[in-house]
Scaffold this motif. Structure first.
Motif, short mmCIF file in Angstrom:
data_model
loop_
_atom_site.label_atom_id
_atom_site.label_comp_id
_atom_site.label_asym_id
_atom_site.label_seq_id
_atom_site.Cartn_x
_atom_site.Cartn_y
_atom_site.Cartn_z
N SER A 1 -12.69 -43.16 -26.69
CA SER A 1 -13.45 -44.37 -26.95
C SER A 1 -14.85 -44.07 -27.48
O SER A 1 -15.50 -44.93 -28.08
CB SER A 1 -13.58 -45.20 -25.66
N ALA A 2 -15.31 -42.83 -27.28
CA ALA A 2 -16.65 -42.45 -27.72
C ALA A 2 -16.63 -41.79 -29.10
O ALA A 2 -17.55 -42.00 -29.90
CB ALA A 2 -17.30 -41.51 -26.71
N PHE A 3 -15.59 -40.99 -29.36
CA PHE A 3 -15.51 -40.27 -30.63
C PHE A 3 -14.13 -40.48 -31.25
O PHE A 3 -13.13 -40.62 -30.55
CB PHE A 3 -15.74 -38.77 -30.44
N LYS A 4 -14.11 -40.49 -32.58
CA LYS A 4 -12.86 -40.54 -33.33
C LYS A 4 -12.80 -39.27 -34.17
O LYS A 4 -13.48 -39.16 -35.21
CB LYS A 4 -12.81 -41.79 -34.23
N LEU A 5 -12.03 -38.30 -33.71
CA LEU A 5 -11.95 -37.02 -34.40
C LEU A 5 -10.53 -36.77 -34.91
O LEU A 5 -9.56 -37.35 -34.40
CB LEU A 5 -12.34 -35.87 -33.46
N ASP A 6 -10.43 -35.88 -35.91
CA ASP A 6 -9.09 -35.49 -36.35
C ASP A 6 -8.51 -34.51 -35.35
O ASP A 6 -9.19 -34.07 -34.41
CB ASP A 6 -9.15 -34.89 -37.76
N GLU A 7 -7.27 -34.16 -35.52
CA GLU A 7 -6.57 -33.32 -34.55
C GLU A 7 -7.22 -31.95 -34.41
O GLU A 7 -7.35 -31.41 -33.31
CB GLU A 7 -5.10 -33.16 -34.94
N ALA A 8 -7.64 -31.38 -35.53
CA ALA A 8 -8.29 -30.07 -35.49
C ALA A 8 -9.59 -30.14 -34.70
O ALA A 8 -9.93 -29.22 -33.94
CB ALA A 8 -8.55 -29.56 -36.91
N GLY A 9 -10.33 -31.23 -34.86
CA GLY A 9 -11.59 -31.40 -34.14
C GLY A 9 -11.37 -31.48 -32.64
O GLY A 9 -12.11 -30.85 -31.87
N TRP A 10 -10.37 -32.24 -32.22
CA TRP A 10 -10.09 -32.36 -30.79
C TRP A 10 -9.64 -31.03 -30.21
O TRP A 10 -10.00 -30.68 -29.08
CB TRP A 10 -9.03 -33.42 -30.53
#
Length: 210
Positions: free
Chosen positions: A137-146
């Motif tokens: 809910s705080a960040f929207k990252l791509d899969e590599a970022g997560w």
């Protein structure tokens, strides 16, 4: 009606109040340990708990319970990490008071950080970036970022666990309490800020996130 209620967004706590709820119990712990004799003299019931570290442990447990209760009242939910940490506080705090052995409360950060680190790194082994479920809910990252962020936080939690072991086994109780409040928290804040370039690099715009 139930479907409408289910669709309601989760209530969010203001950042300042969230910080107070997270730091409040630690500040109570630090104050109670440093002023344990004064508290025992003015509140005889607290003297029954034992010395300063035991008074601090009892008040730390109470402050943690209050912080969780306030969070529940405001949001009708309990964040997973504070909840797990709270459970460990109650278990190890109770053992500390019952056995009059402060080793248990000193090991609490080691247990919690090892648990978080193991869960995050273990999830990666199974292809799951579990940090994404906590901060989606705080960040929207791509899969590599997560994946990268989960790996970093998993390792960081393990470093904190080792650091806690070194400090409580090598220094006095007062030094450990001070480090727990004035050392661990700044280190965590600096580490969090250091992750901002990674977060910005892998952030998704709102349209892609949806």
């Amino acid at each position: 009606m139930s479907s409408i209620e289910a669709a309601k967004p989760q209530k969010e706590v203001s950042p300042l109040l969230k910080l107070v709820l997270e730091l409040g119990p630690l500040m109570v712990f630090f104050f109670a340990n440093s002023r344990g004799e004064w508290l025992a003299g003015h509140f005889p019931a607290l003297a029954e708990l034992g010395g300063p570290i035991f008074i601090a442990t009892g008040l730390f447990m109470a402050a943690t319970a209050i912080a969780l209760a306030v969070s529940w009242v405001l949001t009708r939910t309990l964040p997973m990490m504070p909840l797990i940490s709270g459970i460990v506080v109650f278990v190890f705090g109770a053992l500390t008071l019952w056995l009059q052995n402060d080793t248990f409360i000193k090991m609490k950060p080691t247990i919690v950080n090892t648990l978080f680190g193991t869960i995050l790194l273990g999830g990666l082994l199974f292809g799951k970036s579990l940090l994404g479920y906590v901060f989606h809910s705080a960040f929207k990252l791509d899969e590599a970022g997560w994946r990268k962020l989960t790996l970093r936080w998993g390792l960081f939690f393990l470093v904190l666990a080792v650091l806690n072991e070194v400090v409580w086994r090598s220094f006095t109780t007062d030094f450990w309490v001070a480090f727990k409040v004035w050392g661990t928290m700044p280190i965590t804040i600096l580490f969090t800020l250091a992750q901002m370039p990674l977060i910005m690099k892998h952030s998704l715009d709102q349209e892609n996130a949806e």
